[in-house]
Scaffold this active site. Structure first.
Site, short mmCIF file in Angstrom:
data_model
loop_
_atom_site.label_atom_id
_atom_site.label_comp_id
_atom_site.label_asym_id
_atom_site.label_seq_id
_atom_site.Cartn_x
_atom_site.Cartn_y
_atom_site.Cartn_z
N ASP A 172 0.99 -1.20 0.03
CA ASP A 172 0.05 0.06 -0.05
C ASP A 172 0.92 1.43 -0.06
O ASP A 172 1.89 1.17 0.59
CB ASP A 172 -0.89 -0.14 1.30
CG ASP A 172 -1.69 1.19 1.36
OD1 ASP A 172 -2.25 1.71 0.28
OD2 ASP A 172 -1.97 1.74 2.36
N ASP A 192 -1.55 -1.08 6.10
CA ASP A 192 -1.97 -0.62 7.53
C ASP A 192 -3.42 -0.34 7.64
O ASP A 192 -3.94 -0.46 8.85
CB ASP A 192 -1.34 0.70 7.93
CG ASP A 192 -1.65 1.95 7.12
OD1 ASP A 192 -2.17 1.68 6.05
OD2 ASP A 192 -1.38 3.03 7.41
N ASP A 243 -6.58 -2.90 3.59
CA ASP A 243 -5.50 -3.98 3.22
C ASP A 243 -5.87 -5.27 3.51
O ASP A 243 -5.07 -6.20 3.09
CB ASP A 243 -4.28 -3.31 3.69
CG ASP A 243 -3.95 -1.95 3.17
OD1 ASP A 243 -3.82 -1.89 1.93
OD2 ASP A 243 -3.54 -1.02 3.79
#
Length: 898
Positions: free
Chosen positions: A338, A636, A640
């Site tokens: 990410d 985080d 995700d």
């Protein structure tokens, strides 16, 4: 109709497509809220507004889990067979190994689970709710569908809301969508059913944070019915990819089982039919063969190697939730990361200032903490030169609703990231908002609205009113003297900054005359003075560029998977060295329509995936695994979590990440720094290298024992070593040494090697060659010594005692051969690994004691050995070192010639 998991109503994904009146009617509510009795009844019906959390496993469950391995099953069978034939001592040895292995595994996994749970910040969220016509505060768990919730800056939204009213309401939805920019909400907006979550302007979703403004909304979903809840359900429903070590060890264990039982049957038949052995004798030979071939010490050694890796990773910021995941990170060939909060700080930072005079300045520093300088051509500007920025800095702090201050030795901030970034910039120029407001009190404002694309703040300055404006350049420039909508030069500057990934704001000011009545909405400003452009970017985390470079050097592909805008994502990727061209960027909408095969092909060149939804992330991970990658997913946010679960190795951020993400991951990064991934890769590879070293030591010595037994059957000789003596070699003398070998440090080139092929067996060509050479040398020399001793008139028991000592010495020497697969024993100082030295000394000392202690003599049939015999055996053991050094040299020559 309710959800089976939590009692919450099944999610309606079209709340954003309905009017307020329709929703209130559907929920049997009103803008004055629910009564207490209604709320209590609904709480019983829908259940608390919370997400289910997988219960922490008990020590008993973790203990049972340690026995779920094919290798363990083989040892259990060996123990049962030993009991059946009356060899209780053998069975006791095996049982002790199984128990020790389980205890070590329970200890490590329990501690890892405790560490992971400690990271989950159990903060109680409070919500302002209208009950019985009054606004009261309740725990978020008590919020029910139909409640009317008040929102203000700093609130974490407790449930999914359909907004009823808003005043400058901006919400940070980065944990759900990956967007680092707060979203302006519009209650009157209505969109199509299929519009993405990030674009639903009349919705506020659970887990998001209000960064500016105020608003009210009706609760339309709680608990598992929220979008966060649906993501959590996706996570709970996924089995996830298996770490490569588990797959390799399962394959290895099955092969060992088949080979052992097949060989035992074949040799038994050969011995009975062709060798003249009795059935009882061949049964003992078969047991001896099984004991020799099965690496009884391997479960303990593997557990210790993984436990050592766990400890080393924890020291470097990686918390391991499952032991088998330790080497998984080192096995990965693709890291899908990410962007927001993982590669970047999720803290907007002003990086560039362009003044009207044409000068461009660089602003240093990372994140919101105001540590940094303003540079011109690489040189810090002097304090006397800061006057050039006074007007711009003053406008930045006055047209601002954020808060940034120093308290108790740390910096505290609150509000919209854009405002905080401007405050941080102003601090670096010695301007503070509180002090400036005292001198220039606010008298009116125009809040930021999406359709206006600017905000304005009015302040008293020497009996006049100063208006400070910030906003999009295309909106602010026409308000300024000498500029219009066609001011090509300045628009080109703004476009160039945007192409470099900056979010560009224009700042301007002007005098509007007498104080303005705050009750009246001021007109749009005009005749302003342009103060300059500021370029903001969500900065990279410190060390992340080096971390990505290290991954590339280690042969690991790094791809960015984000919900952010493709232009911004590509700019970040360029800075990271991940991508350079626009054709390396793929949009989420393009992923949706592709087959797994097409996505696998796309992954061969694409490095940035932008505007990607959680479901599309899942598709990417599945496609990567289909293409043969071992995938590590880092992140985080809630968005995700499904991909973290689906990946072979999920790596969650522990400090600022969500509980859902941590639950989905095998590894947790305690400092939220992507750079720690590099350390994790290194430690994972070291762990796998050590596992290979341990396996090689055990299998090659076990294979030598097999050679002994097979040669004895083939020549009609007595059993060279008894089953209990073989167990002693495998579990005690060698067991102590192989555990010590698990502590071996890096050989120095760990991150300069390419990742091993995901399909590669533990026993690749190098391992097979080394095992065969070592086994033949030890087995043939040992059998030759046994035959010579019997021919010289020694009894079988005495000959076995001497042979047992030789095998122990072989093991002592072989530990040093095992420290590196390709490097010479003499290339590494023995002092580099004192634990290995201690392990060898202890293993030797234990057997030395067994030669003299009555208990050892009774169990193993040992006795003291004279000095000349010692010298002979030491010389024979040294031959093994010489042969393996020759093999390393020939292997290196063949690799260079290939």
């Amino acid at each position: 109709m309710t959800d089976a998991v939590s009692g919450a109503p099944e999610p309606d994904t079209n709340w954003h497509n309905k009017s307020i009146a329709q929703i209130l009617q559907q929920l049997s509510s009103s803008e004055s809220g629910l009564t207490t009795s209604d709320a209590e009844a609904r709480l019983k019906t829908y259940g608390p507004n919370s997400l289910p959390q997988s219960p922490m496993p008990t020590r008993l469950e973790i203990f049972v889990r340690q026995f779920q391995s094919p290798l363990i099953y083989i040892l259990v069978v060996a123990a049962l067979v030993s009991v059946a034939i009356g060899e209780v001592k053998d069975a006791a040895f095996i049982a002790a190994v199984l128990l020790i292995n389980a205890m070590i595994g329970v200890s490590q996994e329990w501690r890892a689970e405790q560490s992971s749970r400690a990271l989950q910040q159990l903060l109680k969220i409070r919500a302002a709710v209208i009950r019985d016509g009054e606004v009261s505060e309740f725990d978020a768990e008590a919020v029910v569908p139909g409640d009317i919730v008040w929102l203000e800056s700093g609130n974490r939204i407790p449930a999914d809301l359909r907004l009823i009213g808003a005043h400058g309401l901006q919400v940070d939805e980065s944990l759900l969508t990956g967007e680092s920019i707060a979203v302006l909400k519009e209650p009157e907006w209505m969109g199509a059913s299929a519009i993405p979550l990030a674009d639903r302007q009349n919705m506020a979703h659970a887990g998001s944070i209000v960064v500016r403004g105020r608003g009210t909304g009706v609760v339309v979903a709680t608990g598992m019915a929220t979008h966060v809840g649906q993501l959590a359900k996706d996570v709970l429903g996924l089995s996830g990819g298996r770490p490569p070590l588990l797959e390799r060890m399962d394959t290895f264990s099955r092969n060992v089982a088949v080979a052992v039982f097949g060989a035992a049957i074949a040799i038994s038949v050969f011995g009975i039919l062709g060798g003249g052995y009795r059935v009882g004798e061949m049964f003992f030979f078969a047991v001896a063969l099984a004991v020799s071939a099965i690496p009884e010490g391997l479960p303990v050694a593997l557990t210790v190697a993984l436990a050592v890796g766990t400890t080393r990773m924890a020291r470097r910021g990686v918390i391991v939730r499952r032991l088998a995941a330790v080497e998984g990170l080192g096995s990965c060939t693709l890291v899908a990361s990410d962007k927001t909060g993982t590669l970047t700080c999720n803290e907007l930072t002003v990086r560039e200032i362009r003044l009207p005079q044409g000068e461009t300045f660089e602003v240093t520093g990372e994140g919101f903490v105001p540590d940094g300088q303003v540079l011109l051509e690489g040189q810090a500007i002097a304090p006397t030169e800061r006057g050039h920025f006074d007007a711009l800095a003053r406008a930045a702090v006055l047209c601002n609703e954020g808060d940034l201050h120093h308290r108790n030795g740390t910096w505290i901030w609150r509000g919209d990231p854009t405002d905080i970034a401007l405050l941080s910039m102003a601090h670096k120029l010695a301007w503070k908002r509180e002090a400036t407001l005292q001198v220039h009190p606010q008298v009116n404002e125009i809040p930021f609205e999406a359709e206006h694309q600017f905000s304005a703040s009015y302040h008293l300055v020497e009996n006049q009113v100063l208006v400070c404006v910030k906003g999009a350049p295309e909106r602010v420039l026409p308000m300024c003297e000498g500029f219009d909508a066609n001011s090509d030069e300045w628009h080109a500057h703004a476009e160039a900054m945007a192409e470099r990934g900056y979010r560009v704001l224009a700042l301007a000011q002007g005098i509007v005359g007498e104080p303005v009545d705050r009750s009246q909405a001021p007109p749009e400003p005009s005749g302003l003075l342009l103060l300059g452009f500021v370029g903001m970017i969500d900065p990279l985390r410190p060390g992340v560029i080096d971390a990505v470079k290290a991954c590339h050097q280690a042969g690991i592909t790094v791809a960015m998977v984000t919900g952010d805008h493709p232009t911004t994502a590509l700019a970040i990727a360029r800075e990271l060295g991940m991508a350079t061209r626009a054709d390396q960027v793929v949009m989420g909408c393009d992923i949706e329509t592709q087959s797994i095969e097409a996505l696998s092909e796309m992954l061969s060149h694409a490095r940035v995936f932008a505007r990607v939804s959680p479901h599309q992330k899942l598709q990417l991970v599945r496609a990567a695994r289909e293409a043969g990658h071992y995938v590590a997913v880092t992140g985080d946010g809630v968005n995700d979590a499904p991909a973290l679960r689906e990946a072979n190795i999920g790596v969650a951020m522990g400090k600022g990440g969500t509980d859902v993400a941590r639950e989905a991951a095998e590894l947790v990064i305690s400092d939220d720094n992507f750079a720690t991934i590099t350390a994790g890769v290194e430690e994972g590879r070291i762990a796998y290298d050590n596992i290979r070293k341990v396996i090689y030591l055990l299998i090659s010595t076990g294979a030598a024992e097999v050679v002994l037994v097979c040669l004895a059957v083939a020549t009609g000789m007595p059993l060279p070593l008894l089953p209990v003596q073989l167990l002693w070699l495998n579990l005690v003398t060698n067991g102590i040494q192989d555990v010590a070998l698990a502590f071996e440090p890096s050989e120095g080139d760990t991150l300069r090697r390419k990742p091993r092929p995901p399909q590669e067996s533990i026993f690749n060509q190098l391992m097979l060659e080394r095992t065969a050479v070592a086994a033949v040398v030890m087995g043939v020399m040992g059998f030759g010594l046994f035959v010579w001793l019997l021919g010289a008139g020694w009894s079988e028991d005495d000959a076995r005692n001497i042979l047992l000592l030789l095998m122990v010495l072989f093991e002592n020497v072989h530990v040093f051969n095992s420290r590196s697969e390709t490097k010479s024993v003499f290339a590494h100082s023995p002092l580099r690994s004192p634990i290995v030295l201690a392990g060898v000394a202890i293993g030797f000392s234990v057997h030395l004691a067994a030669l003299y202690i009555p208990l050892g003599q009774t169990l193993l049939g040992t006795s003291p050995v004279e000095a000349p015999t010692w010298m002979l055996l030491i010389g024979m053991a040294s031959v093994l070192l010489l042969v393996m050094e020759i093999h390393k040299m020939t292997w290196a020559y063949r690799q260079r010639s290939a």
